[in-house]
Scaffold this active site. Sequence first.
Site, PDB file in Angstrom:
ATOM      1  N   ASN A 125      47.917   2.246  42.163  1.00 39.98           N
ATOM      2  CA  ASN A 125      49.198   2.988  41.896  1.00 39.98           C
ATOM      3  C   ASN A 125      49.906   3.067  43.196  1.00 39.98           C
ATOM      4  O   ASN A 125      49.895   4.173  43.598  1.00 39.98           O
ATOM      5  CB  ASN A 125      49.166   4.216  41.214  1.00 39.98           C
ATOM      6  CG  ASN A 125      48.749   4.189  39.613  1.00 39.98           C
ATOM      7  OD1 ASN A 125      49.129   3.640  38.693  1.00 39.98           O
ATOM      8  ND2 ASN A 125      47.333   4.262  39.515  1.00 39.98           N
ATOM      9  N   GLU A 126      50.809   2.155  43.525  1.00 38.05           N
ATOM     10  CA  GLU A 126      51.220   1.659  44.744  1.00 38.05           C
ATOM     11  C   GLU A 126      52.693   2.974  44.670  1.00 38.05           C
ATOM     12  O   GLU A 126      53.113   3.090  43.693  1.00 38.05           O
ATOM     13  CB  GLU A 126      51.578   0.589  45.043  1.00 38.05           C
ATOM     14  CG  GLU A 126      50.535  -0.407  45.024  1.00 38.05           C
ATOM     15  CD  GLU A 126      49.783  -0.228  46.487  1.00 38.05           C
ATOM     16  OE1 GLU A 126      49.741   0.941  46.806  1.00 38.05           O
ATOM     17  OE2 GLU A 126      48.907  -1.252  46.581  1.00 38.05           O
ATOM     18  N   PRO A 127      53.176   3.007  45.706  1.00 36.89           N
ATOM     19  CA  PRO A 127      54.431   3.883  45.811  1.00 36.89           C
ATOM     20  C   PRO A 127      55.455   3.267  44.887  1.00 36.89           C
ATOM     21  O   PRO A 127      55.691   1.986  44.552  1.00 36.89           O
ATOM     22  CB  PRO A 127      55.162   3.415  47.209  1.00 36.89           C
ATOM     23  CG  PRO A 127      53.937   3.385  48.039  1.00 36.89           C
ATOM     24  CD  PRO A 127      53.040   2.751  47.196  1.00 36.89           C
ATOM     25  N   SER A 130      55.103   4.325  41.725  1.00 35.36           N
ATOM     26  CA  SER A 130      54.367   4.363  40.441  1.00 35.36           C
ATOM     27  C   SER A 130      54.578   5.808  39.721  1.00 35.36           C
ATOM     28  O   SER A 130      54.578   7.060  40.248  1.00 35.36           O
ATOM     29  CB  SER A 130      52.832   4.412  40.397  1.00 35.36           C
ATOM     30  OG  SER A 130      52.298   3.184  40.745  1.00 35.36           O
ATOM     31  N   THR A 167      48.678  -2.409  51.476  1.00 34.51           N
ATOM     32  CA  THR A 167      47.290  -2.604  50.789  1.00 34.51           C
ATOM     33  C   THR A 167      46.613  -4.009  51.145  1.00 34.51           C
ATOM     34  O   THR A 167      45.519  -4.244  51.373  1.00 34.51           O
ATOM     35  CB  THR A 167      47.566  -2.361  49.386  1.00 34.51           C
ATOM     36  OG1 THR A 167      48.063  -1.132  49.271  1.00 34.51           O
ATOM     37  CG2 THR A 167      46.226  -2.335  48.620  1.00 34.51           C
TER      38      THR A 167
END
Length: 613
Positions: A153-155, A157, A172
Amino acid sequence: MTLERIRTIVVDDHDELGRLVARRIADLIQSRNAAGKPTVLGLATGSTPLGVYRELIRMHREENLSFSGVVTFNLDEYYPMDPGSIHSYHRFMWENLFAEIDIHPDNVHIPSGDVPRDCIAEECERYEQTIRAAGGIDLQLLGIGRTGHIGFNEPGSGADSRTRLVILDLVTRKDTAADFFGEDNVPREALTMGVRTILEAREVVILATGEHKADIVRRAVEGEVDHEVAATFLQQHPNTIFFLDLSAAAALTRIATPWLIGTAEWTPSLVVRAVVWLSQQTGKAILKLTQRDYAEHRLSSLVARYGSPGALNGEVFNALGAKIRGRSKLPRDARIICFSPHPDDDIISMGGVLHKLAVNGNQITVAYMTSGNLAVFDHDVRRHLDFLGRLAAEGHIPAAPAAELQRRINDVLAHKRPGDVDASEVQDAKRLIRESEAVAGIRTLGLAEHAARFLDLPFYQTGKVRKDPIGPADVAIVHQLLDEIKPELIFVAGDLSDPHGTHRVCKQAITQALETYVAAGGQRPEVWLYRGAWQEWPVTEATWLVPLSQEELRLKIQAIFKHQSQKDTAPFPGPDEREFWQRVEARNKGTAAELDRLGLAEYFAMEAYVVES
Ligand code: F6R
């Protein structure tokens, strides 16, 4: 007073963290087993939970911990990804846990990275339904990425996100580049459980280890809830514990600046840190800090202990000054081993001191613990083969065997797919390239060729980025060297956040070998820890600060250049894009500049060391 919005437990190191968390999981499984109920675990991949998995395997073997009633759901999988690929999380989980325990294969669930693109939504929905049908997750294990991601869940999300396809953040992808032998090979997308899926678990255990996680841990634990940092959503979960090792906890207020929350227990080293911090906050040299500066930064009580700012300033100024050690204060005619995890850590981290120690007439052995073959590009192997071919063509070496070798290796390389493990002959060629570079490096610093020893520890020889844990064979090799040299002083890599954990494993091998060596009657040497490739010891933590002249720093950089295979675009540059020599120059000059700013003498550059107690 605390600023922490998630319950946080800080332990000494990675191993202790593994034991504690595995114990929590085992207790849960045992109580559910006793009640005749299944245990539903949410699991993570990555380097952080490996210690937990190792400990669970040990408990299964030695304490009869049974996983027959356990159902698992993994957080994520790359997309697209063949489950048989060495990069797949399927393979990761089977190799690192499932194959070693008695879990029923039908109870293992991992998102499928090989479904056709138009079936992804259906696959994600199916995954959510399977979790629900299993009764929901009892305990979810998480790591944290440097973007603050949990799962993938990257920035950006949202708190209500569920299992879905996501695009991986650039940070990432850089952090994972090592596992894929280069950033270009890292998939751009992944399937991941959503934030809501994770928050629905009845208990969440999140882990972080290493200096490189310290900033994001602080943000997640002390910062506002924000969809830019998915881990902050855990602040809204009533039953979450964050387990940290000391390095990952280092930026938390209670550890970095405890006086700001009124909980400082004044040890001499904390006093130094507080005064250096105040000097940074105010931009003033230490000896110019006033009563008012201290008062405005909640440090009046510290001044009160010393009677006056002058007494306190003087004490810290002298403590820092006493750390400076020029060549005349370094050992002479001593037996010394410098342990270097990869060929080049020696030069990058302590090239200046190695040179000074050589000038001082010490008997130095540089022990390269692993071959570092993974970090050599194929094109470098081709270049060396080309050189061989040219020597043969001009009659300097026999032509037939050289041509045959060239043909064989070029053939293997031509059929290699990105990320494939190298054939053993190619691994050997890469190892030899690095050995010759290592010798060239230490010769530049004035050491003899025979000072180099290549230990080639077995734990590294998997051909993959993921290594085996340290074993008795590794410890025995280090023990034997200690026995042969009987060193009075050894240097050990103390930077524990290198991307692949190799430095940490090497340090374990040395610690264990020292124990067996001392138990067998050996004299314990003094241990100096160096850092360098990724981070430097702050002046507050360093025991010794060793000044380098302009010429010495130049020589050190020349020696780094000898590691040509690492010089262009190193395959594992990590998040910092600069070449190693640039980082070294900035770091060594930075340490000297920091001392200057604090009002001590003005040196050109400096290396920093911590003496292990
Ligand atoms: C892994 C996962 C990720 C990792 C995180 C930390 O399944 O979902 O969130 O937990 O990237 O990775 P390491 O532990 O390798 O630092």
